[in-house]
Design a protein around this motif. Structure first.
Motif, PDB file in Angstrom:
ATOM      1  N   CYS A 250      84.880  12.171 -42.731  1.00  0.00           N
ATOM      2  CA  CYS A 250      86.181  12.827 -42.657  1.00  0.00           C
ATOM      3  C   CYS A 250      86.545  13.203 -41.227  1.00  0.00           C
ATOM      4  O   CYS A 250      87.682  13.031 -40.806  1.00  0.00           O
ATOM      5  CB  CYS A 250      86.199  14.092 -43.514  1.00  0.00           C
ATOM      6  SG  CYS A 250      86.095  13.746 -45.267  1.00  0.00           S
ATOM      7  N   HIS A 251      85.571  13.763 -40.480  1.00  0.00           N
ATOM      8  CA  HIS A 251      85.922  14.337 -39.182  1.00  0.00           C
ATOM      9  C   HIS A 251      85.778  13.364 -38.026  1.00  0.00           C
ATOM     10  O   HIS A 251      86.167  13.678 -36.912  1.00  0.00           O
ATOM     11  CB  HIS A 251      85.065  15.581 -38.906  1.00  0.00           C
ATOM     12  CG  HIS A 251      85.384  16.736 -39.806  1.00  0.00           C
ATOM     13  ND1 HIS A 251      86.531  17.488 -39.675  1.00  0.00           N
ATOM     14  CD2 HIS A 251      84.726  17.253 -40.865  1.00  0.00           C
ATOM     15  CE1 HIS A 251      86.544  18.437 -40.610  1.00  0.00           C
ATOM     16  NE2 HIS A 251      85.455  18.308 -41.356  1.00  0.00           N
ATOM     17  N   GLY A 252      85.218  12.174 -38.280  1.00  0.00           N
ATOM     18  CA  GLY A 252      85.035  11.206 -37.213  1.00  0.00           C
ATOM     19  C   GLY A 252      83.858  11.572 -36.331  1.00  0.00           C
ATOM     20  O   GLY A 252      83.431  12.719 -36.307  1.00  0.00           O
ATOM     21  N   ASP A 253      83.330  10.576 -35.605  1.00  0.00           N
ATOM     22  CA  ASP A 253      82.115  10.881 -34.845  1.00  0.00           C
ATOM     23  C   ASP A 253      82.386  11.790 -33.655  1.00  0.00           C
ATOM     24  O   ASP A 253      81.476  12.358 -33.085  1.00  0.00           O
ATOM     25  CB  ASP A 253      81.377   9.609 -34.430  1.00  0.00           C
ATOM     26  CG  ASP A 253      82.267   8.649 -33.680  1.00  0.00           C
ATOM     27  OD1 ASP A 253      83.398   9.044 -33.327  1.00  0.00           O
ATOM     28  OD2 ASP A 253      81.830   7.499 -33.452  1.00  0.00           O
ATOM     29  N   ASP A 254      83.666  11.943 -33.271  1.00  0.00           N
ATOM     30  CA  ASP A 254      83.960  12.849 -32.157  1.00  0.00           C
ATOM     31  C   ASP A 254      84.675  14.111 -32.616  1.00  0.00           C
ATOM     32  O   ASP A 254      85.068  14.936 -31.801  1.00  0.00           O
ATOM     33  CB  ASP A 254      84.784  12.126 -31.096  1.00  0.00           C
ATOM     34  CG  ASP A 254      85.876  11.298 -31.732  1.00  0.00           C
ATOM     35  OD1 ASP A 254      86.155  11.516 -32.938  1.00  0.00           O
ATOM     36  OD2 ASP A 254      86.445  10.437 -31.055  1.00  0.00           O
ATOM     37  N   GLY A 255      84.841  14.270 -33.933  1.00  0.00           N
ATOM     38  CA  GLY A 255      85.406  15.501 -34.468  1.00  0.00           C
ATOM     39  C   GLY A 255      86.893  15.694 -34.231  1.00  0.00           C
ATOM     40  O   GLY A 255      87.435  16.757 -34.517  1.00  0.00           O
ATOM     41  N   LYS A 256      87.584  14.646 -33.756  1.00  0.00           N
ATOM     42  CA  LYS A 256      88.992  14.895 -33.418  1.00  0.00           C
ATOM     43  C   LYS A 256      89.975  14.431 -34.483  1.00  0.00           C
ATOM     44  O   LYS A 256      91.184  14.440 -34.255  1.00  0.00           O
ATOM     45  CB  LYS A 256      89.318  14.291 -32.060  1.00  0.00           C
ATOM     46  CG  LYS A 256      89.249  12.793 -31.984  1.00  0.00           C
ATOM     47  CD  LYS A 256      89.566  12.354 -30.557  1.00  0.00           C
ATOM     48  CE  LYS A 256      89.415  10.843 -30.409  1.00  0.00           C
ATOM     49  NZ  LYS A 256      89.234  10.447 -29.020  1.00  0.00           N
ATOM     50  N   VAL A 257      89.468  14.032 -35.649  1.00  0.00           N
ATOM     51  CA  VAL A 257      90.355  13.540 -36.712  1.00  0.00           C
ATOM     52  C   VAL A 257      91.320  14.643 -37.158  1.00  0.00           C
ATOM     53  O   VAL A 257      90.936  15.800 -37.331  1.00  0.00           O
ATOM     54  CB  VAL A 257      89.513  13.056 -37.919  1.00  0.00           C
ATOM     55  CG1 VAL A 257      90.380  12.814 -39.131  1.00  0.00           C
ATOM     56  CG2 VAL A 257      88.731  11.814 -37.535  1.00  0.00           C
ATOM     57  N   THR A 258      92.610  14.283 -37.304  1.00  0.00           N
ATOM     58  CA  THR A 258      93.591  15.257 -37.792  1.00  0.00           C
ATOM     59  C   THR A 258      94.105  14.885 -39.180  1.00  0.00           C
ATOM     60  O   THR A 258      94.550  15.741 -39.922  1.00  0.00           O
ATOM     61  CB  THR A 258      94.789  15.367 -36.837  1.00  0.00           C
ATOM     62  OG1 THR A 258      95.263  14.050 -36.574  1.00  0.00           O
ATOM     63  CG2 THR A 258      94.389  16.045 -35.541  1.00  0.00           C
TER      64      THR A 258
END
Lengths: 471, 219
Positions: A250-258
């Protein structure tokens, strides 16, 4: 005790004092040596044995098997064995409260109960015998404390025997022997001390022999050591591995998913980018761990704590994820040097599953390629699974074949069927593996997928040095 | 100069008397088994000293207890050594105190005139076990949490007042921040004070009656 005996005792003591020594320097010298020895022993224990790591307390993890401090183990085992006795075994407070209380009371008021003024061991066989058996019992109960008290129905005969013998070694023989000693002391006052010593000795040997049998027949349990990340680097790495499995989707490997994409049930859900200052500066570590544990139902965040799912994350694991997030995205924290995911390969070196593939797969693949996910039934959590599962098992990995599906998709080539329909998209779906990671997979499959580092080393062909002829 | 200082101090403190009565008191011939009592005292002092150092960083709350110990182990200079000594010292102290009790039992030293010394000694053994029980919870790890859950449950099995004891120990029906706080308080204040007081009485009685002699056929 009458005044005559008291006088005799005191006179006797005076005689001993007259041929004795002095506290200073005789006794205190020995005391100092023992103190020094203990200090050295403790420093050695602290340095070379240390304190074993344990995961953080997790009140929701009810599957944990509790074990008390070692010096209470005998009491624990006593309770377990006592519970086997028919009828009174069911009355818990008898063993848990009454027996220990009587024991403490007897030992506490021993000088008031034991009126016999004699001190030499030949004149105190009953009390010495009872104490010996008690100590032997305490020691053996401690030793067998982790052997199951009840064997399962399908256990082998020896394992059943091991469980069946325990009440005899721990309760029956000590009980009978103590009762015999006490009875002889009160009803046959002129029993010689040798008889008492024999009873004590034989029953002790019997108890110890049974214990040896119990321990020899006991089911072999492999010590399961839970690895606990203790240093900051270990915690960050552990956190990253967990993040890569549980959060990346859900959050992507860099945590920047919106906006969540491609996740069943959460498609199109808007989330705060968890690598942003907004999140990292306003949510402290404890709250962050709670959000992971309890979830945020309104914004699509699933709960990961054990209170919702017995297979969920433990307290320590959630803490490690928070530590990983802090040291990776929070600009107030400076990350320490993190070791490489896998050791870099030399020319001609062949990677192995254990050293190279396992950490890579854990970081980039397992998130989806584990049970319960949409993955064409291709699971990647173990060596066997990687080679033997999946709808396309025959084409996924072919030793020495560059056209193996796995190698194709990680190099951004989709797999199409004869009608031109995509059957496997590029992997990982939302990012591209670094060239050195792709290289590891390439070399691994081209060289026949070695499992261990030794297998891989056997395949190592050092690059032939080109000999340039001297001019 | 030193003589003058000593004379001045002696006049006020009675150092010479102390030396004569405490240090140079006569004793029966002892052996190595007679060192167990002083070894227990030494371990108590060592546990006290390392324990005091540990409280500098340790935080008794469920949110921070575990992390503060990780910090002591990894980041505090020689924290691992202090914690290691405290951890193993606890084990060793239980062992030494227990063997001390066995020695006194075997030589029947608890008999006249040392009955009270024994009774106080058993109090010391129980208080030492209490220290072990309360200290075990403080790291707030899985092992600690569940062992204390079960341990307090056993206390709850007492007929009639079990429920009350259980709640008093846990500070509620479940193990919580309150449990950790009161175990900490018990571990660093109540039990050490009890131990110190009992040790004082124990030592006084030993000096008053002298160490017992090793029994022979005569006794």
């Amino acid at each position: 005790m009458n005044e005559d005996t008291k006088k005799k005792v005191n006179e006797r003591y005076q005689r001993e004092l007259n041929k004795g020594e002095f506290f200073w320097p005789d006794s205190i010298f020995k005391d100092a040596i023992v103190a020094l020895g203990l200090t050295i022993l403790l420093i050695l224990l602290a340095t070379f044995v240390g304190v074993a790591g344990e995961p953080k307390a997790d009140p929701s993890d009810t599957s944990y098997v509790p074990r008390p401090e070692w010096y209470f183990l005998f009491l624990f085992k006593f309770l377990a064995l006592y519970g086997q006795i028919p009828v009174i075994g069911k009355i818990e407070w008898l063993a848990a409260v009454l027996v220990p209380s009587i024991g403490i009371g007897l030992i506490l008021f021993l000088p008031l109960l034991d009126k016999n003024p004699d001190r030499h061991y030949t004149k105190r066989t009953m009390s010495l015998g009872v104490m010996t058996i008690l100590v032997v019992d305490i020691v053996i109960l401690t030793l067998i404390s982790n052997i199951p008290t009840v064997a399962p129905d399908d256990a082998t005969l020896l394992i059943k025997l091991s469980a069946w013998l325990q009440p005899y070694a721990g309760l029956v023989i000590p009980g009978v022997a103590m009762a015999a000693l006490i009875a002889l002391a009160y009803f046959a006052k002129n029993t010689s001390w040798q008889v008492m010593a024999w009873i004590t000795g034989i029953s002790s040997v019997l108890i110890i022999a049974l214990t040896v049998a119990i321990m020899a027949f006991a089911p072999k349990v492999e010590a399961t050591e839970t690895e606990v990340a203790e240093t900051l680097v270990d915690q960050i790495v552990a956190g990253q591995d967990l993040y890569s499995i549980h959060c990346v989707e859900c959050h992507g490997d860099d945590g920047k998913v919106t906006v969540i994409e491609g996740v069943e049930g959460l498609e199109g859900k808007e989330v705060s980018p968890i690598n942003s200052r907004d999140v990292l500066y306003t949510v402290n570590d404890a709250s962050m761990a709670e959000i992971i544990a309890y979830g945020r139902p309104d914004s699509g965040m699933n709960p990961f704590g054990k209170m919702y799912n017995p297979e969920g994350l433990s307290k320590s694991e959630m803490d490690n994820i928070v530590i990983f997030m802090r040291y990776t995205w929070d600009d107030r924290f400076e990350a320490p040097q993190i070791p490489e995911l896998f050791p870099p390969l030399a020319d001609g070196e062949v990677p192995s599953y254990d050293v190279h593939i396992a950490p890579i797969v854990k970081r980039y693949c397992i998130s989806c390629h584990r049970a319960g996910k949409d993955n064409n039934n291709y699971l990647m959590t173990t060596y066997e699974e990687i080679l033997t599962t999946g709808d396309n098992v025959d084409s996924n990995i072919i030793a020495g074949d560059e056209n193996s599906y796995l190698l194709q998709v990680i190099q951004e080539h989709e797999i199409l069927d004869e009608n031109g329909e995509v059957i496997i998209g590029v992997m990982p779906p939302k990012s591209v593996l670094k060239p050195n990671v792709v290289d590891v997979f390439l070399r691994w499959i081209m060289n026949g997928m070695p499992l261990t580092a030794e297998d891989a080393a056997a395949l190592f062909t050092p690059p032939t040095l080109e000999v340039t002829p001297m001019p | 100069m030193w003589k003058k200082i000593f004379a001045w101090l002696d006049e006020r403190l009675g150092l010479n008397d102390l030396q004569k009565n405490l240090l140079e008191r006569p004793e029966p011939k002892g052996n190595w088994w007679n060192t167990l009592g002083s070894a227990s005292l030494f371990l108590f002092i060592l546990q006290g000293a390392t324990g005091i150092f540990l409280t500098v960083y340790y935080t008794p709350s469920p949110d921070h207890a575990y992390d503060s110990i990780t910090y002591i182990m990894n980041d505090v200079a020689f924290g691992w050594l202090i914690r290691g000594i405290h951890h193993w010292g606890a084990t060793l102290m239980v062992l030494v105190v227990f063997i001390h009790m066995l020695r006194v039992f075997v030589t029947a030293s608890y008999k006249y005139p040392r009955e009270l010394t024994w009774i106080i000694g058993i109090g010391l053994l129980i208080a030492t076990l209490g220290m072990g029980f309360t200290g075990y919870l403080l790291p707030w790890n899985q092992r600690a949490f569940w062992a204390t859950t079960v341990g307090t449950e056993i206390a709850g099995a007492v007929p009639f007042i079990g429920e009350f004891i259980l709640k008093a120990l846990r500070g509620g029906t479940d193990l919580s921040a309150l449990t950790l706080q009161r175990f900490f308080s018990g571990h660093i204040w109540m039990l050490p004070l009890v131990l110190a007081g009992l040790i004082g009485a124990h030592l006084y009685l030993i000096i008053r009656h002298g160490e017992s002699h090793w029994p022979t056929k005569e006794d």
